[in-house]
Write an enzyme that holds these catalytic residues in place. Sequence first.
Site, PDB file in Angstrom:
ATOM      1  N   HIS A 304      -2.848   1.700  -0.302  1.00  0.00           N
ATOM      2  CA  HIS A 304      -1.826   0.690  -0.592  1.00  0.00           C
ATOM      3  C   HIS A 304      -0.768   0.654   0.516  1.00  0.00           C
ATOM      4  CE1 HIS A 304       0.784  -1.693  -3.379  1.00  0.00           C
ATOM      5  NE2 HIS A 304       1.740  -1.107  -2.665  1.00  0.00           N
ATOM      6  N   GLU A 305      -0.224   1.813   0.839  1.00  0.00           N
ATOM      7  CA  GLU A 305       0.849   1.830   1.849  1.00  0.00           C
ATOM      8  C   GLU A 305       0.296   1.431   3.208  1.00  0.00           C
ATOM      9  OE1 GLU A 305       3.586   1.951   0.417  1.00  0.00           O
ATOM     10  OE2 GLU A 305       2.919   2.918  -1.435  1.00  0.00           O
TER      11      GLU A 305
HETATM   12  N1  B3K Z   1       7.443  -0.750  -1.417  1.00  0.00           N
HETATM   13  C1  B3K Z   1       7.620   0.522  -2.068  1.00  0.00           C
HETATM   14  C2  B3K Z   1       8.456   0.441  -3.296  1.00  0.00           C
HETATM   15  C3  B3K Z   1       9.907   0.453  -3.045  1.00  0.00           C
HETATM   16  C4  B3K Z   1      10.680   0.561  -4.343  1.00  0.00           C
HETATM   17  C5  B3K Z   1      12.137   0.424  -4.119  1.00  0.00           C
HETATM   18  N2  B3K Z   1      12.887   0.568  -5.343  1.00  0.00           N
HETATM   19  C6  B3K Z   1       6.322   1.164  -2.379  1.00  0.00           C
HETATM   20  C7  B3K Z   1       5.164   0.267  -2.514  1.00  0.00           C
HETATM   21  O1  B3K Z   1       5.080  -0.586  -3.354  1.00  0.00           O
HETATM   22  O2  B3K Z   1       4.288   0.380  -1.708  1.00  0.00           O
HETATM   23 ZN    ZN Z   2       3.606  -1.718  -2.357  1.00  0.00          ZN
END
Ligand code: B3K
Ligand code: ZN
Length: 881
Positions: A304-305
């Site tokens: 995902h990341e």
């Molecule tokens: N984008 C981050 C989530 C950030 C949350 C901030 N409160 C992780 C993700 O969805 O990949």
């Molecule tokens: Zn995300």
Amino acid sequence: MRTDTGQVFRLEDYRPSDYLIPSTALSFKLSREKTIVVAELTIERRDGVAGNPPLVLDGDGLTLRRVEIDGKPLDASAYRATPDELAITAPPKADRFRLLIETEIDPSRNQALMGLYRSNGVYCTQCEAEGFRRITYFLDRPDILSVYTVRIEAQRDEAPLLLSNGNPGERGDLADGWHYAVWHDPFPKPSYLFALVAGDLGRVGDSFVTASGRTVELGIYVEHGKERLAAYAMDALKRSMSWDEEVFGREYDLDVFNIVAVSDFNMGAMENKGLNIFNDKYVLADEETATDTDFANIEAIIAHEYFHNWTGNRITCRDWFQLCLKEGLTVFRDHEFSADQRSRAVKRIAEVRTLRAHQFPEDQGPLAHPVRPRRYREINNFYTATVYEKGSEVVRMIRTILGADTFRRGMDLYFERHDGEAATIEDFVKVFEEVSGRDLSQFALWYHQAGTPNVTVSGSHNASAGEFTLEIEQSVPPTPSESRKRLMHIPLAFGLVGPDGKDIDYSEVDGASVEDGVIHLRKRRHVVRFSGVTERPAVSLNRGFSAPITLAIEQSAGDRAFLARHDSDAFSRWQAFNTLLTETLTAAFRSMLGGRKPEFATDLLHLAGTIAADETLEPAYRALALSLPGEADIAREIGTNIDPDAVHAGREALIAAIAGANRELFTELYGNLQASGPFSPDAANAGRRTLRNMLLDYLSVLPEGVTLAAGHFATATNMTDRAAGLTALVHRHRTSPETVEALAAFEARYRSDVLVMDKWFQIQASTPGPDAVEVVRALMDHPSFSIGNPNRVRSLVGTFASANQTGFHRADGAGYRLFVETVLQVEKRNPQVSARLATALRSWRSLEPVRQAKAREALLEIRSAHGLSADLRDIVERTLA
Ligand code: B3K
Ligand code: ZN
């Protein structure tokens, strides 16, 4: 902590900023209590902006030390600074100027874990959504894309490792044991993707050669001594990188890709450009410490990341209302990745179970909001199952409607057209309209309208005419501030299953709404007629869960049982059996309420055995079929006036009946599934463990259950089996000597490994029954527990509040009292975590009156507490509204 200003942000108020920040140079002098940050920003007036309007930068709790423009200190009359804002009242008239800002921050006192903080002696950052403004004053909004150069200075002993986004540049020594490193990220990015890590960590290195032949250095940084535990994450990363090249044509773009695991983190992980920061729970794993579910989660979150590099980073969001543009799409991508790496059918069923368990109650309760919300008070509260999971379902529906090839062409166009931009949902939908030539305006309501659509269906067969007719009706229930709903475009995949178990080759009589096995509902009511159907079919609807709806179809138990054995669509086959179980469990609940012992159809009990033993089905699939709807799922199905004790009792009765009816079969299967050979976390091996542990769950309720579970625990050679054995003991035989002994043995073995102790907390916090309140209270004093660490709070109190229906909703309100105390205690340090915890009461209105009144009192008590954060106030007020 910023207290609530009561401000509401609205989508329609979006306005581009007057100024842009094309480049940002940051320099950090890191020290625990006093870190100095110098930001040198190139500021440009946006084309078309007249004059020199004030430049107002966001801050949050900052101390300003110095401000200069084009190398000259700014006169005090030329700006206004508060901890939360820096306003340059009359900026230079030139089109472009240099603004230097020096701020001072205290990472060691940062307990909210937003901005720059310390975790286990490591400096790290979290900026999404609005944490960058806790580091320096900035236009902290996602449509301000800037090229960052970052210089980090720290004491070499304290922080030999200095990381930021992009590619590494110059590094070297400074006087007095200090050193520095420079990083440059050539890709313009929003401030929420900024990251810095400095500390003393171990490194696992590898490399990846991209499709075009560039070599990327990969690094995963973990606590010294834990390097071995990062091997699975590294493998998942490399698989993600090749998958994105193959399936979406996306190649990685920097020379390095780094991941850092930290132990204090508000969520799962963060996709900062080139420097992902992870909750260590989603990096560290081996068979001794991690379950198969942990391995699967690591694989999914690493992917995902990584996938965010394109969907989120290269193309980001214009504003936070567009959050689903990156999140829903990236969840869709990680789901597809896992489906390809593991079993597609099993993955799909698991996704739908998660959606129903987390998103449906949100969509059907006071916190309901559209996938693309139109207003928010605190954006952190919108990182929800609706934005993520339903957002992913919406992308999946686009693919269903367009077909895989056209969908891919749309994605290609999206990447080509919007690379380097901050885009909107309208931009996203438009590419698919263009490549397909379809009008998706009605479909786009899935983004704009909250609530789970209900679809009701009935079928009738005319044998002499060989016709079958489906009458289908849709309705969308009202949700907060949306009382009137428009009709949706719902793609409903289906099949008509003949008596031989094969799909009937029908033709649609009117030819209006069926396309490639999908009925397109666009009106309130559809009558769809099929010819060539000589024998009465069993209808298989919403195959593959093609639309995130609730479906009520008039169907006999016989038809459902038939589909549970023969439907060619694996999801619908699972669904048919699950619907039978759900109907049985709601009936059992009513019996319990009426003081009657529930009775179960023998056929159903035996069908469970038949499915368990069906060797044509993968073990993981069989385990999912045998896994009964959870207590919260049953409660949601019943809808109102819930007594969680009766739900629990009815469910336990069905477990006992299935176990009793299949005792020999389950015992034999359980024995056959005993693994031999070395451990592997792959899907096939994990699936066999899941099925065996599911059988253990059933067998543990029988008289021999305690001995079996104790043996299972004692002979386990991996964490999956060990945790399953302990769960069976604790949940079913709480007071037996075997359980007491197992709990102590587990604790003794893992005392020094907090991530494993989280499982020990979770298992106890989810023990059904009234005693859980006292158990959780006592565990909050355990040396491994810490109220400041989000993982500990979630494992113990989060599990209790969201996964223990009988304990949390104890009739005397003791569960709620513990909840109020903990929420308010966590709130003092970390509003994001307290607000998330507080959502556990979102379904309070469906409880029976006595509990409902107590739950309301609990919410009122939180609301009346002093100086609430915007995060918590927003959740509690919406929940009560
Ligand atoms: N984008 C981050 C989530 C950030 C949350 C901030 N409160 C992780 C993700 O969805 O990949
Ligand atoms: Zn995300």
